[in-house]
Design a protein around this motif. Structure first.
Motif, PDB file in Angstrom:
ATOM      1  N   ARG A   1      -7.731  57.085 -27.255  1.00 16.57           N
ATOM      2  CA  ARG A   1      -6.374  56.705 -27.418  1.00 16.57           C
ATOM      3  C   ARG A   1      -5.475  58.191 -27.473  1.00 16.57           C
ATOM      4  O   ARG A   1      -4.517  58.469 -26.925  1.00 16.57           O
ATOM      5  CB  ARG A   1      -5.968  55.828 -28.776  1.00 16.57           C
TER       6      ARG A   1
ATOM      7  N   HIS B   1      -2.110  49.929 -27.442  1.00 10.47           N
ATOM      8  CA  HIS B   1      -1.375  48.420 -27.727  1.00 10.47           C
ATOM      9  C   HIS B   1      -0.468  48.080 -26.639  1.00 10.47           C
ATOM     10  O   HIS B   1      -0.575  46.777 -26.187  1.00 10.47           O
ATOM     11  CB  HIS B   1      -0.687  48.552 -29.024  1.00 10.47           C
ATOM     12  N   GLU B   2       0.382  48.966 -26.488  1.00  8.89           N
ATOM     13  CA  GLU B   2       1.799  48.473 -25.569  1.00  8.89           C
ATOM     14  C   GLU B   2       1.148  48.324 -24.137  1.00  8.89           C
ATOM     15  O   GLU B   2       1.536  47.500 -23.414  1.00  8.89           O
ATOM     16  CB  GLU B   2       2.724  49.709 -25.590  1.00  8.89           C
TER      17      GLU B   2
ATOM     18  N   ARG C   1      -0.954  45.005 -23.943  1.00  9.04           N
ATOM     19  CA  ARG C   1       0.076  43.705 -23.652  1.00  9.04           C
ATOM     20  C   ARG C   1       0.613  43.592 -22.339  1.00  9.04           C
ATOM     21  O   ARG C   1       0.631  42.680 -21.761  1.00  9.04           O
ATOM     22  CB  ARG C   1       1.191  43.703 -24.746  1.00  9.04           C
TER      23      ARG C   1
ATOM     24  N   ARG D   1      -6.825  41.485 -37.280  1.00  8.54           N
ATOM     25  CA  ARG D   1      -6.542  42.880 -36.619  1.00  8.54           C
ATOM     26  C   ARG D   1      -7.472  43.978 -36.962  1.00  8.54           C
ATOM     27  O   ARG D   1      -7.786  44.845 -36.287  1.00  8.54           O
ATOM     28  CB  ARG D   1      -5.064  43.199 -37.166  1.00  8.54           C
TER      29      ARG D   1
ATOM     30  N   ALA E   1      -6.547  48.204 -29.379  1.00 12.16           N
ATOM     31  CA  ALA E   1      -5.088  47.907 -29.375  1.00 12.16           C
ATOM     32  C   ALA E   1      -4.701  47.491 -30.621  1.00 12.16           C
ATOM     33  O   ALA E   1      -3.602  47.904 -31.242  1.00 12.16           O
ATOM     34  CB  ALA E   1      -4.864  46.766 -28.346  1.00 12.16           C
ATOM     35  N   SER E   2      -5.476  46.883 -31.465  1.00  7.43           N
ATOM     36  CA  SER E   2      -4.979  46.462 -32.702  1.00  7.43           C
ATOM     37  C   SER E   2      -5.165  47.490 -33.828  1.00  7.43           C
ATOM     38  O   SER E   2      -4.813  47.408 -35.106  1.00  7.43           O
ATOM     39  CB  SER E   2      -5.835  45.290 -33.115  1.00  7.43           C
TER      40      SER E   2
ATOM     41  N   ASP F   1      -3.958  50.575 -33.026  1.00  7.68           N
ATOM     42  CA  ASP F   1      -3.018  51.755 -32.551  1.00  7.68           C
ATOM     43  C   ASP F   1      -2.010  52.129 -33.411  1.00  7.68           C
ATOM     44  O   ASP F   1      -1.273  51.163 -33.828  1.00  7.68           O
ATOM     45  CB  ASP F   1      -2.325  51.164 -31.161  1.00  7.68           C
TER      46      ASP F   1
ATOM     47  N   ARG G   1       1.705  51.276 -33.070  1.00  6.46           N
ATOM     48  CA  ARG G   1       1.939  49.517 -33.513  1.00  6.46           C
ATOM     49  C   ARG G   1       1.818  49.343 -34.944  1.00  6.46           C
ATOM     50  O   ARG G   1       2.699  48.742 -35.572  1.00  6.46           O
ATOM     51  CB  ARG G   1       1.254  48.716 -32.584  1.00  6.46           C
TER      52      ARG G   1
ATOM     53  N   HIS H   1      -0.994  41.847 -33.320  1.00  6.20           N
ATOM     54  CA  HIS H   1      -2.617  41.964 -33.318  1.00  6.20           C
ATOM     55  C   HIS H   1      -3.025  41.392 -31.996  1.00  6.20           C
ATOM     56  O   HIS H   1      -2.357  40.227 -31.583  1.00  6.20           O
ATOM     57  CB  HIS H   1      -3.485  41.722 -34.550  1.00  6.20           C
ATOM     58  N   MET H   2      -3.992  41.940 -31.482  1.00  2.00           N
ATOM     59  CA  MET H   2      -4.583  41.458 -30.059  1.00  2.00           C
ATOM     60  C   MET H   2      -6.040  40.778 -30.033  1.00  2.00           C
ATOM     61  O   MET H   2      -6.479  40.577 -29.001  1.00  2.00           O
ATOM     62  CB  MET H   2      -4.889  42.582 -29.192  1.00  2.00           C
TER      63      MET H   2
END
Length: 393
Positions: A26, A48-49, A52, A272, A309-310, A312, A315, A331-332
Motif C-alpha cells: 500500500r 480500500h478506495e 470498492r 475487519r 483494504a480492511s 487501509d 479508511r 470493512h471489505m
C-alpha cells in the motif's frame, strides 16, 4: 503500477502474516502486479478506495471468457456459479437462492445454531482442552449449511478435506484433483436429490420452479459448490480467527464479557481485523480499466485483497489495532457491489451466537500454544487457521 512480486516466494511467512506485506504494498501504491504458482500473474488491488471502485466497475467481469488466456475446454471443473457470472445471468442465479437468506429466514435458524453450539461446548468442556477449529469453529457452520442443503452428515468431513486441498495454492496438482473429486460428489448428490427429493435447498434447486428458474447441470453443480463452501468456510474462519483475536487482546475480551451490547460491533471488528476472505475471485478486464492511476489491460486478471483494504489507514485509523468499540462499518470482509456475499447475514448470526456461547460457558478459555506456533492454511483466497489449541482453565 509497481514492480512485479512473486507471492509464492514469500512462503509460509506470508501465509501466516500477510498484513506487513500488504502494508508495504500500500505504501508503494494501490495496485501491484503479482504472481502465485497456482494462478500465474495478475494485478492485486490493496487500497480500500480502489477496492470498492474495482468491485463496483462493470468493466471488470467475473466471467472467465473475458480473460485473454481463456480457452474453451468444454466446461468448468466445479460448475458455474454466481461468483463466475455477470448480469443478467448473475441476477437470475442470485434471485433463485436469495429468498433462503433473508433476515427473517436467518433469524429463524438461530435456535438451531444455539442448540448446535451448546452441544459442541458440552463435548469440549470435559476434555479440559481442544482444537477449537476441529471441535467448534468448523463443525458448527458445517452442520448448519449441510442441514440446509441436505448433505448427509457422514459425507461432511470428506467434502471439507477435498475443499481444503482445492484451495491450497502451493500444490496446484493436488488442488486440481480435489476439485475433480468434489465435482463428482456433487453431481452424484444432485442426481440422488432428483430421484429422492427431500425438504432441503438442494432438492428445491434440482427441481426448479418453472422453465425460467430451472438451472442447467453446470449451474446446479456450481451453485451447490458455492453454497456449501461459502455457507460454512467463511463462518468457520470467522469463529477461529475472531476467538484468536480476543484471546490475544485480553482487554477486549474482558470488555465484551462485561458488556454484551458490544457483541455486534465486536463481530464487525473481527471481520475487519482478520477477515475470513483474503482476496476475491478473479475479475477480467473487458476493456482497458484504470484503477488507482494504473491501467489494467483488456483481458488481464485482477483480484482485490479484501484483507489489505480492511486495514487501509486511509479508511481506518490505527488499522492494526484490534478495538471492538471501533466503528468498523465499511470493512471489505464480505466484498462489495453486486457480488457482496449473500451468506453474510448467516455468518454474522452464527458468529454472534457462537462467541457469546463460547465466552459465557468457558470462563477460563485461553490459548494453549504460543501465537507464533499457529499455522494458517496456504490459500490466498480464504484465510483460516489449521488449528487453534485452547484450554478451558
Amino acid at each position: 503500477m509497481t514492480g512485479f512480486e512473486d507471492l509464492s516466494d514469500l512462503g509460509q511467512g506470508f501465509v501466516d502474516a500477510p498484513y506487513p506485506v500488504y502494508e508495504r504494498m500500500r505504501a508503494q501504491g494501490p495496485v501491484h502486479r503479482v504472481r502465485t504458482a497456482a494462478s500465474g500473474e495478475f494485478s492485486l488491488v490493496v487500497g480500500h478506495e480502489e477496492a470498492r471502485a474495482a468491485l463496483a466497475d462493470a468493466r471488470l467481469s467475473n466471467d472467465i471468457r473475458h480473460s485473454a488466456g481463456w480457452q474453451d475446454d468444454g466446461g468448468n471443473s466445479i460448475g458455474l456459479n454466481m461468483v463466475q457470472t455477470d448480469p443478467p445471468q448473475h441476477t437470475r442465479l442470485r434471485k433463485l437462492v436469495a429468498k433462503d437468506f433473508t433476515p427473517r429466514r436467518i433469524e429463524a435458524l438461530r435456535p438451531k445454531v444455539q442448540l448446535i453450539a451448546d452441544e459442541l461446548v458440552d463435548a469440549m468442556l470435559p476434555l479440559g482442552r481442544a482444537d477449537l477449529v476441529e471441535a467448534f469453529a468448523l463443525p458448527l457452520p458445517l452442520a448448519v449449511i449441510c442441514e440446509l442443503l441436505g448433505v448427509p452428515a457422514t459425507d461432511r468431513k470428506t467434502f471439507h478435506d477435498w475443499y481444503l486441498d482445492s484451495t491450497d495454492f502451493t500444490r496446484p496438482q493436488a488442488a486440481g484433483a480435489a476439485a475433480q473429486a468434489m465435482t463428482g460428489y456433487l453431481a452424484d448428490l444432485a442426481a440422488a436429490k432428483r430421484s429422492e427429493p427431500g425438504d432441503d435447498l438442494l432438492s428445491a434447486l434440482v427441481a426448479g420452479a418453472g422453465e425460467e428458474e430451472q438451472l442447467s447441470p453446470e449451474e446446479l453443480l456450481g451453485m451447490a459448490f458455492l453454497l456449501l463452501v461459502a455457507g460454512y468456510e467463511t463462518a468457520a474462519n470467522l469463529l477461529s480467527s475472531g476467538t484468536l483475536a480476543l484471546l490475544r487482546h485480553r482487554d477486549q475480551l474482558a470488555a465484551l464479557r462485561g458488556d454484551w451490547s458490544l457483541l455486534e460491533s465486536a463481530v464487525e471488528e473481527m471481520l475487519r481485523y482478520d477477515g475470513p476472505v483474503e482476496t476475491t475471485a478473479f475479475r477480467y478486464a473487458k476493456e482497458p480499466v484504470e484503477i488507482g492511476g494504473t491501467v489494467i489491460g483488456a483481458g488481464e486478471s485482477v483480484a482485490v485483497a479484501l484483507a489489505a483494504a480492511s486495514r487501509d489507514p486511509r479508511r481506518f485509523a490505527e488499522p492494526d489495532r484490534f478495538d471492538i468499540r471501533r466503528d468498523a462499518r465499511g470493512h471489505m470482509a464480505f466484498g462489495y457491489g453486486i457480488h457482496h456475499c449473500l451468506g453474510a447475514p448467516l455468518a454474522r448470526m452464527q458468529g454472534a451466537v457462537a462467541f457469546r456461547t463460547l465466552l459465557e460457558r468457558c470462563p477460563g478459555l485461553a490459548l494453549d500454544t504460543e501465537p507464533g506456533d499457529l499455522v494458517w492454511r496456504p490459500s490466498l483466497m480464504l484465510r483460516g487457521l489449521h488449528q487453534l489449541p485452547v484450554s478451558f482453565g
